[in-house]
Design an enzyme around this catalytic site. Structure first.
Site, PDB file in Angstrom:
ATOM      1  N   ASP A 185      -5.084  17.854  -7.150  1.00  0.00           N
ATOM      2  CA  ASP A 185      -5.686  16.523  -7.282  1.00  0.00           C
ATOM      3  C   ASP A 185      -6.088  16.047  -5.884  1.00  0.00           C
ATOM      4  OD1 ASP A 185      -6.517  14.088  -8.212  1.00  0.00           O
ATOM      5  OD2 ASP A 185      -4.545  13.386  -8.843  1.00  0.00           O
TER       6      ASP A 185
ATOM      7  N   ASP B 291     -12.502  15.675  -9.217  1.00  0.00           N
ATOM      8  CA  ASP B 291     -11.472  15.690  -8.180  1.00  0.00           C
ATOM      9  C   ASP B 291     -10.144  16.302  -8.604  1.00  0.00           C
ATOM     10  OD1 ASP B 291     -10.892  13.643  -9.926  1.00  0.00           O
ATOM     11  OD2 ASP B 291     -10.251  12.232  -8.382  1.00  0.00           O
ATOM     12  N   GLU B 292     -10.062  16.898  -9.789  1.00  0.00           N
ATOM     13  CA  GLU B 292      -8.796  17.524 -10.164  1.00  0.00           C
ATOM     14  C   GLU B 292      -9.034  18.679 -11.130  1.00  0.00           C
ATOM     15  OE1 GLU B 292      -6.011  15.339 -12.627  1.00  0.00           O
ATOM     16  OE2 GLU B 292      -7.564  13.874 -13.127  1.00  0.00           O
TER      17      GLU B 292
END
Length: 365
Positions: free
Chosen positions: A12, A106-107
């Site tokens: 993350d 983003d993850e």
């Protein structure tokens, strides 16, 4: 014989959008940055850690963020840049495994049970990934390592920002036991209150509660909660597949009747449309259907879907169609709703849509 546990890493990026802005504009470093358009209808896309100290959070109305942190610097989102960095990060992931399941820009989950980089452990893989991200993007990422996706995701949040946390199979129960139940997926304010009525405050309390009673009260989700309290999650890491549906949903601050949901539907339609437009992999696909999802105050979920003669071509059109779908909800007028979602579905290739306009005849359920 027992199957060896999977080795899952959840990566993350830390305050991703805001961190990209601070990286690219040195004047923003150390300052409270809010990635959002200003305005009454705008919501926060991301907040730097400096802004989070004032209570600013993603998905919060931008006007509220401004009240909480008057000195915040508001920066309009630049998804082209964020996607470029996201591609860099995924290239780093791909050095270690082909089993990558992106959750957002983003993850992602990675199954590194057999890493192609040849590193000796999942922890070593996570450390190598974080080091490469720092060196190549000048950003930081946090990671969780665990035998399944559920535990890895919780672990990645344990030492944020720029942290690594490992949950080994024999540590899972001890790791989960003291956690508040709101750390479990799906336990928001309302569900937390319902569990509190049963004197369930921690994961250990949940584990000790009768599974059959949880299922009677909350349906399949009650059974799922009980499984999670034991750290059970058999979902595999699934590499990216063509999108079947793009949607956004929100749990409301208070339960509302059907006729008061229009502003929330319109806001979620804007977010859904923006999310669809950002999806590079879906750039050559169009959605034929609009979806309205509702969850009642007593956790009954219903969806209404329509495939109109003219497919949705803007956020405004999507909002209008979704609002109209309320007419197909037949629950009593006094019913109140705790969650609203708006989605796009029925994706096909643009070429197919142009070649077969008859596909877009009226259909609904």
């Amino acid at each position: 014989m027992t199957t060896p546990p999977r080795k899952i890493v959840h990566v993350d990026m830390d305050a991703f959008y805001a961190s990209v802005e601070q990286r690219d504009d040195p004047s923003l470093r150390g300052r409270p940055v809010v990635v959002a358009w200003k305005g009454a209808r705008s919501v926060v896309c991301a907040a730097s850690y400096e802004a989070r100290r004032f209570g600013v959070r993603s998905a919060m109305p931008a006007m509220r963020a401004e009240r909480l942190c008057p000195q915040a610097v508001f920066v309009p989102p630049d998804f082209t840049r964020y996607k470029a960095v996201s591609r860099q990060v995924r290239e780093i992931f791909a050095r270690h495994t082909d089993l990558i399941e992106p959750l957002s820009l983003d993850e992602a989950y990675l199954d590194v049970s057999t890493p192609k980089s040849g590193l000796s452990s999942a922890t070593a893989v996570a450390e190598a990934i974080r080091a490469a991200i720092r060196a190549e993007t000048r950003l930081t990422a946090s990671a969780g390592v665990a035998p399944n996706k559920f535990l890895a995701k919780i672990a990645s949040d344990f030492r944020k920002p720029d942290g690594l946390f490992v949950v080994r199979p024999h540590e899972a129960l001890g790791f989960l036991s003291p956690l508040p139940v709101e750390r479990l997926p799906g336990v928001g304010k309302v569900m937390h209150g319902k569990l509190a009525e049963l004197r369930i405050a921690t994961v250990a309390d949940l584990r000790a509660f009768d599974a059959a009673q949880l299922e009677r009260r909350f349906g399949r989700y009650g059974r799922r909660l009980h499984e999670l309290s034991f750290g059970i999650d058999e979902r595999p890491v699934t590499p990216h597949q063509p999108t079947l549906q793009v949607s956004c949903e929100d749990t409301l601050e208070r339960d509302l009747p059907l006729d008061e949901l229009a502003p929330h539907i319109e806001r979620l339609a804007e977010k859904t449309w923006a999310a669809h437009q950002r999806e590079e992999s879906e750039r050559h696909r169009v959605a034929r259907s609009a979806v309205l999802k509702l969850k009642t105050a007593d956790f009954h979920v219903l969806t209404r879907t329509v495939t109109p003669a003219e497919r949705p071509s803007s956020a405004r059109q999507l909002a209008g169609i979704a609002c109209a779908l309320r007419a197909r909800v037949t629950l009593p007028p006094r019913t109140r709703y705790r969650l609203v979602g708006v989605g796009l579905a029925g994706f096909i290739d643009v070429d197919s849509a142009d070649a077969q306009p008859e596909l877009f005849g009226e259909a609904a359920r």
